[in-house]
Design a protein around this motif. Sequence first.
Motif, PDB file in Angstrom:
ATOM      1  N   THR A 162       8.491   5.459   5.291  1.00 50.23           N
ATOM      2  CA  THR A 162       8.044   6.737   4.736  1.00 50.23           C
ATOM      3  C   THR A 162       9.234   7.485   4.160  1.00 50.23           C
ATOM      4  N   ARG A 178       5.207  -7.223   8.618  1.00 52.56           N
ATOM      5  CA  ARG A 178       4.860  -5.883   8.139  1.00 52.56           C
ATOM      6  C   ARG A 178       6.087  -4.972   8.152  1.00 52.56           C
ATOM      7  N   GLU A 210       0.855  -1.193   0.000  1.00 51.24           N
ATOM      8  CA  GLU A 210       0.000   0.000   0.000  1.00 51.24           C
ATOM      9  C   GLU A 210       0.887   1.237   0.000  1.00 51.24           C
ATOM     10  N   THR A 251       3.434   0.645   3.017  1.00 50.82           N
ATOM     11  CA  THR A 251       3.235  -0.501   3.906  1.00 50.82           C
ATOM     12  C   THR A 251       3.377  -1.770   3.086  1.00 50.82           C
ATOM     13  N   ALA A 261       4.153   7.250   1.938  1.00 50.60           N
ATOM     14  CA  ALA A 261       4.118   6.280   3.030  1.00 50.60           C
ATOM     15  C   ALA A 261       3.802   4.910   2.450  1.00 50.60           C
ATOM     16  N   THR A 278       9.740   1.125  10.288  1.00 49.84           N
ATOM     17  CA  THR A 278       9.422   0.179  11.349  1.00 49.84           C
ATOM     18  C   THR A 278       9.209  -1.204  10.738  1.00 49.84           C
ATOM     19  N   CYS A 298       6.829  -0.838   7.432  1.00 48.26           N
ATOM     20  CA  CYS A 298       6.282   0.492   7.155  1.00 48.26           C
ATOM     21  C   CYS A 298       7.442   1.456   6.966  1.00 48.26           C
TER      22      CYS A 298
END
Length: 287
Positions: A250, A246, A148, A206, A204, A241, A248
């Motif tokens: 940015t 997962r 995403e 994911t 951002a 992170t 993430c």
Amino acid sequence: MTDTRTPVAVLGAGLIGVDLADKIQRSPLLDCRLVVGRRECLGLRRAAEMGCATSTGGLDSLLEAGPFDVVFDASNADDHAGHWARLHHTGATLIDLTPTQLGAVVVPTVNGDQALSHPHLNLVSCGGQAAIPLLHALAQCCAPDYIEVVSTAASASAGPATRLNLDHYIATTQAGIRFFTGAPEVKVMLNLSPATPPPPFRVAMTVLATQIQPEVVGPIVAAAAASVRAYAPGYAVTSLTVAQGRICVTAEVTAEGGRLPRYAGNLDIINAAAVLLAEQYTAARSQ
């Protein structure tokens, strides 16, 4: 002395086209011979102030003034197919800055070596140029199931052509991410923020994936970001992170130098990528 720089032209005199002309003017390998629009406008006046020849005759005037080794299409996605249909007979390499899904998809740090192999190059989108270097690097160390990407750009950085192309932007960026990562499911969203002061361009990301190795994610992301900063100095990873399954991350892009306001990193990164591709084309051709 003979000018050995590659003769190029810019099709489009909006926010992207004018900054692109400025970047070309500062390149030691490229010579901006012409900037064309469809009507008299501020962008053409600014291009003329930079020392570029200009015309209000659109593609017709570009074809009459050519040939050019490289043409940058900074117009809009709806017109690009027609531009390519008329330009490919000239032998020019066409670098597409509009969000179409035509031509060979290229991100300079990932497959920029293809610049000489294809006469029609597709730069995906500004969000694609900001996200794909990191996502492609991550896909080499894990198997992404879902990606995403949410981009936020200042409303003031989006001209009429950009607003016209929003649906194309989403579809083309999703397709580009799938192409470079192999992720079966990709979701792209774009926000145009009217906030004051205007925010920097932010992407951002994911990634949901299996077999994530947390210890290698940081170095991989840092190396990919450093490669982008080599041609877009305002590119920076601002957060990262890693949790179970997962990732993430940015990235923000600020426009450094030139004529763009700092918040217009979306324009800066795709134009910097376009100029780098043209320079890679020039260097490969001279070998």
